[in-house]
Design a protein around this motif. Structure first.
Motif, PDB file in Angstrom:
ATOM      1  N   ALA A   1       0.822  -1.213   0.000  1.00  0.00           N
ATOM      2  CA  ALA A   1       0.000   0.000   0.000  1.00  0.00           C
ATOM      3  C   ALA A   1       0.854   1.260   0.000  1.00  0.00           C
ATOM      4  N   SER A   2       1.973   1.232   0.743  1.00  0.00           N
ATOM      5  CA  SER A   2       2.857   2.403   0.780  1.00  0.00           C
ATOM      6  C   SER A   2       3.441   2.687  -0.598  1.00  0.00           C
ATOM      7  N   LEU A   3       3.922   1.652  -1.268  1.00  0.00           N
ATOM      8  CA  LEU A   3       4.509   1.858  -2.588  1.00  0.00           C
ATOM      9  C   LEU A   3       3.431   2.162  -3.625  1.00  0.00           C
ATOM     10  N   GLN A   4       2.244   1.616  -3.423  1.00  0.00           N
ATOM     11  CA  GLN A   4       1.116   1.938  -4.298  1.00  0.00           C
ATOM     12  C   GLN A   4       0.834   3.441  -4.256  1.00  0.00           C
ATOM     13  N   ALA A   5       0.953   4.032  -3.065  1.00  0.00           N
ATOM     14  CA  ALA A   5       0.639   5.451  -2.892  1.00  0.00           C
ATOM     15  C   ALA A   5       1.606   6.369  -3.627  1.00  0.00           C
ATOM     16  N   THR A   6       2.794   5.882  -3.977  1.00  0.00           N
ATOM     17  CA  THR A   6       3.733   6.717  -4.737  1.00  0.00           C
ATOM     18  C   THR A   6       3.296   6.885  -6.179  1.00  0.00           C
ATOM     19  N   GLY A   7       2.430   5.994  -6.660  1.00  0.00           N
ATOM     20  CA  GLY A   7       1.984   6.059  -8.046  1.00  0.00           C
ATOM     21  C   GLY A   7       2.979   5.517  -9.044  1.00  0.00           C
ATOM     22  N   ALA A   8       4.078   4.913  -8.555  1.00  0.00           N
ATOM     23  CA  ALA A   8       5.141   4.459  -9.457  1.00  0.00           C
ATOM     24  C   ALA A   8       4.931   3.051  -9.997  1.00  0.00           C
ATOM     25  N   LEU A   9       4.080   2.268  -9.334  1.00  0.00           N
ATOM     26  CA  LEU A   9       3.934   0.862  -9.711  1.00  0.00           C
ATOM     27  C   LEU A   9       2.744   0.642 -10.637  1.00  0.00           C
ATOM     28  N   LEU A  10       2.883  -0.336 -11.504  1.00  0.00           N
ATOM     29  CA  LEU A  10       1.801  -0.702 -12.435  1.00  0.00           C
ATOM     30  C   LEU A  10       0.620  -1.280 -11.673  1.00  0.00           C
ATOM     31  N   PRO A  11      -0.588  -0.737 -11.833  1.00  0.00           N
ATOM     32  CA  PRO A  11      -1.764  -1.343 -11.195  1.00  0.00           C
ATOM     33  C   PRO A  11      -2.138  -2.647 -11.911  1.00  0.00           C
ATOM     34  N   TRP A  12      -2.495  -3.640 -11.117  1.00  0.00           N
ATOM     35  CA  TRP A  12      -2.892  -4.926 -11.692  1.00  0.00           C
ATOM     36  C   TRP A  12      -4.418  -4.976 -11.760  1.00  0.00           C
ATOM     37  N   ASP A  13      -4.921  -4.372 -12.832  1.00  0.00           N
ATOM     38  CA  ASP A  13      -6.359  -4.405 -13.076  1.00  0.00           C
ATOM     39  C   ASP A  13      -6.726  -5.734 -13.738  1.00  0.00           C
ATOM     40  N   ALA A  14      -7.985  -5.917 -14.017  1.00  0.00           N
ATOM     41  CA  ALA A  14      -8.447  -7.195 -14.584  1.00  0.00           C
ATOM     42  C   ALA A  14      -7.745  -7.506 -15.901  1.00  0.00           C
ATOM     43  N   LYS A  15      -7.506  -6.480 -16.704  1.00  0.00           N
ATOM     44  CA  LYS A  15      -6.845  -6.683 -17.998  1.00  0.00           C
ATOM     45  C   LYS A  15      -5.429  -7.213 -17.817  1.00  0.00           C
TER      46      LYS A  15
ATOM     47  N   ILE B   1       6.275 -12.273  -0.345  1.00  0.00           N
ATOM     48  CA  ILE B   1       6.952 -11.415  -1.310  1.00  0.00           C
ATOM     49  C   ILE B   1       6.046 -11.239  -2.518  1.00  0.00           C
ATOM     50  N   ASN B   2       5.918 -10.005  -2.962  1.00  0.00           N
ATOM     51  CA  ASN B   2       5.146  -9.703  -4.158  1.00  0.00           C
ATOM     52  C   ASN B   2       6.071  -9.272  -5.285  1.00  0.00           C
ATOM     53  N   LEU B   3       5.586  -9.421  -6.497  1.00  0.00           N
ATOM     54  CA  LEU B   3       6.333  -9.033  -7.692  1.00  0.00           C
ATOM     55  C   LEU B   3       5.633  -7.823  -8.301  1.00  0.00           C
ATOM     56  N   ALA B   4       6.386  -6.741  -8.481  1.00  0.00           N
ATOM     57  CA  ALA B   4       5.814  -5.496  -8.985  1.00  0.00           C
ATOM     58  C   ALA B   4       6.541  -5.053 -10.248  1.00  0.00           C
ATOM     59  N   VAL B   5       5.882  -4.178 -11.004  1.00  0.00           N
ATOM     60  CA  VAL B   5       6.436  -3.627 -12.239  1.00  0.00           C
ATOM     61  C   VAL B   5       6.396  -2.110 -12.149  1.00  0.00           C
ATOM     62  N   PHE B   6       7.518  -1.454 -12.454  1.00  0.00           N
ATOM     63  CA  PHE B   6       7.501   0.002 -12.525  1.00  0.00           C
ATOM     64  C   PHE B   6       6.752   0.443 -13.784  1.00  0.00           C
ATOM     65  N   LYS B   7       5.847   1.405 -13.618  1.00  0.00           N
ATOM     66  CA  LYS B   7       5.020   1.848 -14.739  1.00  0.00           C
ATOM     67  C   LYS B   7       5.846   2.437 -15.879  1.00  0.00           C
ATOM     68  N   ASN B   8       6.998   3.029 -15.552  1.00  0.00           N
ATOM     69  CA  ASN B   8       7.762   3.715 -16.588  1.00  0.00           C
ATOM     70  C   ASN B   8       8.760   2.809 -17.306  1.00  0.00           C
TER      71      ASN B   8
ATOM     72  N   PRO C   1      -4.674  -4.079  -7.194  1.00  0.00           N
ATOM     73  CA  PRO C   1      -3.412  -4.423  -6.536  1.00  0.00           C
ATOM     74  C   PRO C   1      -2.215  -3.741  -7.192  1.00  0.00           C
ATOM     75  N   ALA C   2      -1.207  -3.452  -6.372  1.00  0.00           N
ATOM     76  CA  ALA C   2       0.013  -2.825  -6.866  1.00  0.00           C
ATOM     77  C   ALA C   2       1.063  -3.854  -7.235  1.00  0.00           C
ATOM     78  N   ALA C   3       0.802  -5.129  -6.959  1.00  0.00           N
ATOM     79  CA  ALA C   3       1.787  -6.182  -7.182  1.00  0.00           C
ATOM     80  C   ALA C   3       1.080  -7.527  -7.206  1.00  0.00           C
ATOM     81  N   VAL C   4       1.830  -8.539  -7.603  1.00  0.00           N
ATOM     82  CA  VAL C   4       1.300  -9.907  -7.710  1.00  0.00           C
ATOM     83  C   VAL C   4       2.044 -10.799  -6.724  1.00  0.00           C
ATOM     84  N   PRO C   5       1.349 -11.600  -5.917  1.00  0.00           N
ATOM     85  CA  PRO C   5       2.028 -12.476  -4.958  1.00  0.00           C
ATOM     86  C   PRO C   5       2.996 -13.443  -5.652  1.00  0.00           C
TER      87      PRO C   5
END
Length: 439
Positions: free
Chosen positions: A109-123, A322-329, A149-153
């Motif tokens: 949630a903290s890293l989600q709030a920065t707006g830097a991570l790719l959101p994991w929407d249904a698509k 541990i979750n796996l995240a992607v930087f949006k940029n 979600p901001a990341a995938v388990p």
């Protein structure tokens, strides 16, 4: 957006030093226009094994497999827990980070709030096989409620009580303790002749806050109010932290030297037979790497105040993982998503979670017999029945640092022979609360 970024910068300047269940040197890794080519990804992996060398040995063959399948080369950096959050937060503010990265699930949630991570929407979930492949307890620590979600388990873990069977038997302890009173009584029998009943890592900030949270849940403390404001100084929170630190300060079943221990030092003592019990998340693979034979130790649920582990106040673990995240940029979004799909495939989930002794958050991968051993069954049962997610609020990472540091300072007091009282615990928690961002 500006206030979010300011909060992230504030978190960096708090000298975060989380270590875990919990980055060092090296030049900034690439993203946002600095990939060598669209066929290259940079991946920051967290230190899951007994050493960074072990992690590279586990991960590199899988990354080579991904390259062979896709033509995409993955540049790996394994980052120590003591530096990982700082490195990530710096990347969110600078825009210079990896394409794909591991994050402690409590930071979602903290890293989600920065707006830097790719959101994991249904698509995006559909691109990796669908959200319904993942277990609910793991999805509960992927970001704030009501948001994508901001990341995938990637790996699921839970705390358990690991104990040396012979040491307990020699001390006349016939079964692993199920309550804290039983643990203290057993610990006193075991703390003699230069050996100790229980190991801890008093300088490990992340480890400290995990235990503070679990004791807090058992005392009825949440650490945040319903509207997300910090609530560190309630009577229940103070009692919880004091009970944990008292294992050294009053009960004297933890060696004073453990106040200075950081990542894996107490686990090493346990593997060497210097301590009889340890509270740890998913330790089996690391114990093997440290040379401890499986026949020497066994595992039981973390103790509770009374009775047996269960829901509500019988919470006995955080929902670790541990979750796996992607930087949006990232310049290679398609490749990054393909990498997440690869890492969360049934085959890779079995390989990686076997290597680390963790539990696959992918439902279908859990059917492998390797995840039905007595040790992993305890962990799976804990995750299913008696684990709780740390608060999924934007200030969660600051909470971990502030409260974890307060516990570190209290352990230092205990080791030095200074009194640890209700008043002194409350003062440390008050100081921690004052360090939180203003609401």
């Amino acid at each position: 957006m500006r206030s979010i970024r300011a909060a992230a910068i504030g978190a960096v300047t708090m000298s975060l030093a989380l270590a875990a269940s919990a980055c060092g040197g090296g030049s900034p890794t690439n993203s946002g226009g600095s990939n060598d080519s669209p066929r290259t990804l940079t991946y920051w992996a967290s230190n899951q094994g007994a050493s960074i060398k072990v992690d590279k040995k586990v991960l590199q063959p899988e990354l080579d497999k991904f390259e062979k399948q896709t033509g995409i080369k993955v540049k790996l950096e394994v980052v120590p827990w003591s530096d990982l959050l700082n490195r990530i937060l710096t990347a969110t503010t600078s825009g210079q980070g990896p394409d794909v990265l591991n994050i402690g699930n409590t930071w979602s949630a903290s890293l989600q709030a920065t707006g830097a991570l790719l959101p994991w929407d249904a698509k995006n979930f559909d691109k990796i096989g669908g959200k319904d492949r993942l277990v609910d307890s793991a999805l509960g620590s992927t970001g704030a409620q009501g948001q994508d979600p901001a990341a995938v388990p990637l790996y699921s873990m839970a705390y358990a009580l690991y104990y040396n069977k012979k040491m307990l038997a020699d001390a006349g302890v016939s079964k692993p303790p199920a309550t804290w009173d039983e643990l203290v009584a057993a610990g006193k029998k075991l703390s003699k002749d230069g050996k100790w009943g229980l190991g801890a890592e008093g300088a490990n900030v992340a480890e400290n806050v995990h235990h503070a949270f679990v004791f807090g849940k058992q005392h009825g403390a949440d650490f945040f109010t319903a509207d997300g404001k910090p609530d560190f100084t309630s009577d229940s929170a103070v009692a919880a932290v004091k009970q944990y630190v008292d294992l050294m300060a009053k009960d004297k079943i933890i060696a004073p030297g453990n106040a200075e221990y950081a990542q894996n030092q107490s686990l090493s003592d346990f593997a060497k037979g210097k301590t009889a019990m340890i509270l740890w998340q998913t330790a089996s693979a690391t114990l093997k790497d440290l040379g401890m034979k499986d026949v020497v130790w066994d595992v039981a649920p973390v103790p509770v105040q009374s009775g047996s582990p269960g829901t509500g106040t019988m919470v006995n673990s955080m929902a670790a993982g541990i979750n796996l995240a992607v930087f949006k940029n990232t310049d290679n979004l398609d490749g990054a998503i393909r990498f997440v799909k690869f890492m969360t495939s049934d085959a890779e989930q079995k390989i990686l979670n076997k290597a680390y002794g963790s539990i696959p958050p992918v439902k279908s991968a859990q059917s492998d017999p390797a995840f039905n051993s007595p040790a992993t069954t305890v962990l799976k049962d804990t995750l299913a029945q008696s684990a709780a997610a740390l608060p999924q609020v934007a200030d969660e990472s600051q909470f971990e640092t502030a409260v974890g540091t307060a516990v570190k300072e209290l352990f230092a007091d205990a080791a030095a022979g200074r009194p640890v009282t209700t008043a002194s615990v409350q003062a440390k928690l008050e100081k921690a609360q004052q360090q939180m961002p203003a609401k």
